[in-house]
Write a protein that holds these residues in place. Structure first.
Motif, PDB file in Angstrom:
ATOM      1  N   LYS A  16       2.634   0.081   4.963  1.00 50.65           N
ATOM      2  CA  LYS A  16       1.536   0.502   4.087  1.00 50.65           C
ATOM      3  C   LYS A  16       1.297   2.011   4.215  1.00 50.65           C
ATOM      4  O   LYS A  16       1.148   2.726   3.214  1.00 50.65           O
ATOM      5  N   GLN A  17       1.280   2.502   5.449  1.00 48.24           N
ATOM      6  CA  GLN A  17       1.062   3.922   5.705  1.00 48.24           C
ATOM      7  C   GLN A  17       2.138   4.772   5.035  1.00 48.24           C
ATOM      8  O   GLN A  17       1.843   5.785   4.401  1.00 48.24           O
ATOM      9  N   VAL A  18       3.397   4.339   5.154  1.00 40.51           N
ATOM     10  CA  VAL A  18       4.513   5.090   4.571  1.00 40.51           C
ATOM     11  C   VAL A  18       4.417   5.106   3.052  1.00 40.51           C
ATOM     12  O   VAL A  18       4.605   6.154   2.411  1.00 40.51           O
ATOM     13  N   LEU A  53       1.757   4.806   1.116  1.00 44.14           N
ATOM     14  CA  LEU A  53       0.647   5.660   0.691  1.00 44.14           C
ATOM     15  C   LEU A  53       0.979   7.143   0.893  1.00 44.14           C
ATOM     16  O   LEU A  53       0.611   7.990   0.068  1.00 44.14           O
ATOM     17  N   GLU A  54       1.679   7.446   1.987  1.00 45.97           N
ATOM     18  CA  GLU A  54       2.088   8.839   2.230  1.00 45.97           C
ATOM     19  C   GLU A  54       3.058   9.329   1.164  1.00 45.97           C
ATOM     20  O   GLU A  54       2.977  10.482   0.715  1.00 45.97           O
ATOM     21  N   LEU A  92       4.139   3.367  15.229  1.00 50.67           N
ATOM     22  CA  LEU A  92       4.101   1.980  14.786  1.00 50.67           C
ATOM     23  C   LEU A  92       5.505   1.456  14.525  1.00 50.67           C
ATOM     24  O   LEU A  92       6.398   2.204  14.109  1.00 50.67           O
ATOM     25  N   ASN A 124      -2.402  10.498  -7.251  1.00 52.40           N
ATOM     26  CA  ASN A 124      -2.273   9.137  -6.713  1.00 52.40           C
ATOM     27  C   ASN A 124      -1.707   8.161  -7.734  1.00 52.40           C
ATOM     28  O   ASN A 124      -2.085   6.988  -7.789  1.00 52.40           O
ATOM     29  N   LYS A 132       8.446   0.020  12.600  1.00 49.48           N
ATOM     30  CA  LYS A 132       8.771   0.190  11.182  1.00 49.48           C
ATOM     31  C   LYS A 132       8.708  -1.127  10.405  1.00 49.48           C
ATOM     32  O   LYS A 132       8.675  -1.120   9.182  1.00 49.48           O
ATOM     33  N   GLU A 169       1.381  -2.646   8.619  1.00 49.73           N
ATOM     34  CA  GLU A 169       0.487  -1.492   8.584  1.00 49.73           C
ATOM     35  C   GLU A 169       1.266  -0.189   8.504  1.00 49.73           C
ATOM     36  O   GLU A 169       0.854   0.758   7.840  1.00 49.73           O
ATOM     37  N   TYR A 170       2.396  -0.151   9.206  1.00 45.69           N
ATOM     38  CA  TYR A 170       3.238   1.047   9.151  1.00 45.69           C
ATOM     39  C   TYR A 170       3.842   1.200   7.756  1.00 45.69           C
ATOM     40  O   TYR A 170       3.891   2.301   7.198  1.00 45.69           O
ATOM     41  N   CYS A 191      -2.877   4.055  -6.799  1.00 40.53           N
ATOM     42  CA  CYS A 191      -3.712   3.672  -5.662  1.00 40.53           C
ATOM     43  C   CYS A 191      -4.985   3.018  -6.172  1.00 40.53           C
ATOM     44  O   CYS A 191      -5.717   3.617  -6.979  1.00 40.53           O
TER      45      CYS A 191
END
Length: 352
Positions: free
Chosen positions: A293-295, A297-298, A284, A307, A286, A290-291, A351
């Motif tokens: 968000k993914q980073v 959360l990771e 994705l 969390n 950078k 969405e990318y 989270c």
């Protein structure tokens, strides 16, 4: 008398106009080794060494962090050019390649053998030559030796299409943060490039603080015709992204899978190396929300088993991962809080 004077002036005026026209017409008849009239400068198509990636007679750089796979990428390109094989679907202009290796001598033979095996190529007739030791490009004595050896090779196997310098740090004397030393290095590359009409491709490392750019003086970036960044993606993939293309359209980012290849040494011992295989999959962007968000959360999952993580700690981790400032990372976190993805409470991020 008046008619005579009138005719005389008319004659002089006609001669003057003719002289002016002659001077204008002679503009294009001016010949100089240094200058070309603008009307004589003709547009030319781009001459590619690797179609849509690397031009002929160019100064290029491929950089990445240690272990990113940059040498695998450059070696893959170099062997394709030397053997005349398309580079992952892109046409090459085949010809001899000179590879000046300042590091990685031990694994070089395995990498080449793995490439030859996977591409079904016999290396005996491939005009690819690797140096036995490094060459300091901006050292006068080294330059004389290199020039002499290149002439011998050119007489034997033909004019080189590309010369690889791997790495800048191992082929340069002096501080790479010095614009003066970089200038000397670039000048040495230009001499070789102009004498043989070849492309010079430099392998370099990322900066210590900024992983998005090559290490050292920015004057190097200014001198380049093209620049590429290599970075790992996941456990066994890498991407090569164009970060500068001076006179052509920027190519799309390409992704590769690192495939293991089993080999047997001349002594009969098993060994292995890696080769690259193109994959249409792409990570994705950078900048894609969405990318981001993914980073985020990771990083929360990495920093806490529950969390729930300190906001400042999360901000710092996201800034490093996304190569952003802490202020920009904080904005990304706030955006996710506003969207209800995360909850902020007493300096902590949870989270939702």
């Amino acid at each position: 008398m008046k008619d005579v004077q009138k005719n005389t002036w008319a004659k002089l005026d006609a001669e003057l106009q003719a002289l002016n026209r002659a001077e204008q017409d002679s503009t294009h008849e001016f010949h100089s080794q240094m200058f070309t009239h603008v009307s004589d400068i003709k547009m030319q198509k781009v001459n590619w060494l690797i179609k849509d990636m690397i031009e002929q007679e160019a100064l290029c750089m491929c950089f990445g962090a240690p272990g990113s796979g940059k040498t695998f990428c450059v070696l893959d390109m170099a062997l394709c050019i030397a053997s005349g094989i398309n580079w992952h679907g892109k046409e090459v202009d085949a010809g001899p390649v000179i590879y000046i290796a300042g590091e990685g001598h031990a694994g070089f033979a395995r990498r080449v053998a793995a490439w030859a095996k996977i591409n079904d190529v016999t290396l005996d007739d491939v005009p690819f030559y690797k140096s036995n030791a490094t060459v300091i490009m901006n050292d006068a004595a080294n330059a004389v030796v290199l020039t002499d050896e290149l002439r011998k090779l050119a007489d034997h196997t033909g004019t080189p299409k590309m010369i690889v310098l791997d790495t800048l740090a191992r082929t340069m004397a002096g501080d790479e943060n010095s614009s003066e030393k970089i200038g000397e290095y670039v000048k040495a590359c230009d001499v070789i490039k102009q004498e043989y009409g070849c492309t010079v491709l430099i392998v370099h490392h990322t900066g210590h603080a900024n992983k998005g750019r090559a290490r050292g003086s920015s004057s190097m970036y200014g001198a380049l015709d093209a620049e590429f960044k290599v970075e790992p993606w996941g456990d066994n993939k890498l991407i090569i992204e164009n970060t500068k293309m001076k006179d052509a359209e920027e190519p799309e980012t390409m992704a590769f899978v690192k495939l293991p290849v089993e080999l047997i040494t001349p002594e009969g011992e098993p060994t292995s190396s890696l080769v690259l295989e193109y994959t249409p999959d792409k990570p994705l962007d950078k900048k894609d929300p969405e990318y981001v968000k993914q980073v985020v959360l990771e990083q929360i999952a990495r920093l806490s088993d529950f969390n729930e993580v300190n906001r400042s700690e999360l901000r710092d981790a996201v800034a490093i991962e996304l190569e952003k400032s802490m202020r920009q990372a904080n904005r990304d976190i706030k955006r996710l809080v506003d969207q209800g993805v995360l909850e902020a409470k007493d300096g902590m991020i949870i989270c939702a």
